[in-house]
Design an enzyme around this catalytic site. Sequence first.
Site, short mmCIF file in Angstrom:
data_model
loop_
_atom_site.label_atom_id
_atom_site.label_comp_id
_atom_site.label_asym_id
_atom_site.label_seq_id
_atom_site.Cartn_x
_atom_site.Cartn_y
_atom_site.Cartn_z
N ILE A 182 0.85 -1.18 0.00
CA ILE A 182 0.00 0.00 0.00
C ILE A 182 0.89 1.23 0.00
O ILE A 182 1.62 1.49 0.95
CB ILE A 182 -0.93 0.02 1.24
CG1 ILE A 182 -1.79 -1.24 1.27
CG2 ILE A 182 -1.81 1.26 1.22
CD1 ILE A 182 -2.65 -1.36 2.51
N ASP A 183 0.84 1.99 -1.07
CA ASP A 183 1.73 3.13 -1.25
C ASP A 183 0.90 4.41 -1.34
O ASP A 183 0.17 4.63 -2.30
CB ASP A 183 2.56 2.94 -2.53
CG ASP A 183 3.57 4.07 -2.74
OD1 ASP A 183 3.73 4.89 -1.82
OD2 ASP A 183 4.18 4.12 -3.82
N SER A 184 1.03 5.25 -0.30
CA SER A 184 0.28 6.51 -0.29
C SER A 184 0.74 7.45 -1.40
O SER A 184 0.03 8.39 -1.76
CB SER A 184 0.42 7.20 1.07
OG SER A 184 1.79 7.47 1.35
N GLY A 185 1.93 7.22 -1.94
CA GLY A 185 2.43 8.05 -3.02
C GLY A 185 1.84 7.70 -4.37
O GLY A 185 1.99 8.46 -5.34
#
Length: 307
Positions: A182-185
């Site tokens: 899970i990558d908030s970017g």
Amino acid sequence: MPIYLDLIWMLNFGLDTILLMLCAVVLKRNYKWWRLLLGGFIGSLIVLLMFTPFSPLMVHPAIKILFSFFMVLMTFGYNRLRFFFENLLTFYFATFVVGGGLMGVHFLFQDQFLVLNQMVDTKSPQFGDPISWIFVLIGFPLLSYFSKARVDDLRMKNITFDQLVDVEVILNEQTLSMKGLIDSGNQLVDPLTKTPVMIVTADSLKEILPEGLMELSKNVQSFSHSEDIDQEWYSKVRFVPYRSVGQANQLLLALKPDMVRLVHQSNTIEVTKVLVGISHTTLSVEKQYECIVHPKLIVIGEVSSAS
């Protein structure tokens, strides 16, 4: 044999100060220099008291632990009990790791023991082994830096593993299982439908994608005719514009899956409004995950208990 008490005290004072500094760096604590030096001075008092009538007390473990309490209190102060014990245990950790590493490396290269007639004898110059003194002065800061770097690496790995989820991509009624990060970017969406796009490595899809579609995903810019796409997959293909570092106006070939299912914090999340972008680059050098999950999927998906 003469004992140079001032040199022994200075060495001990420096080591205690470096250990307290390492503790502060690992925990990211704010500290004042005068408190740090005073904490190191308190720890070095054991050396001076060893040559007084109090020497029998100084070798007792309880007294040594008491001194470490005062060292930590002087350096970091007291906010609450958990704060104090976190500082204290990290100080012990730094002491055991750095001190143990220093002793291990030293005795790996130094042979200071002789066994004669079932008795152990030591080989040491008049005022200590000069090699060991130089070794401590140079090796101690190096091991401190190495220990701090390893702790930082472990923290980063813990953060990464906290964001790893089990992912199932159901595409053309076939299910692919993989690990996802899970990558908030990752804020990539289809500009027309605002559908979030997750990125999956091409290697994870090669078992089910036709060869022509896989080749097209390598160079989307070359797409010119719809005949280049297998009719079975035509309705599932999307072209998503994106920007990368140093490049603009790029196109990413994405697929519309039947469903994406992922497990996050003991919940199963099912998402249908999602696109799967195909990446021909390695997402994780250590092969920890094969896809990058758009964080919006956690919000828009239907949640059910994994149990």
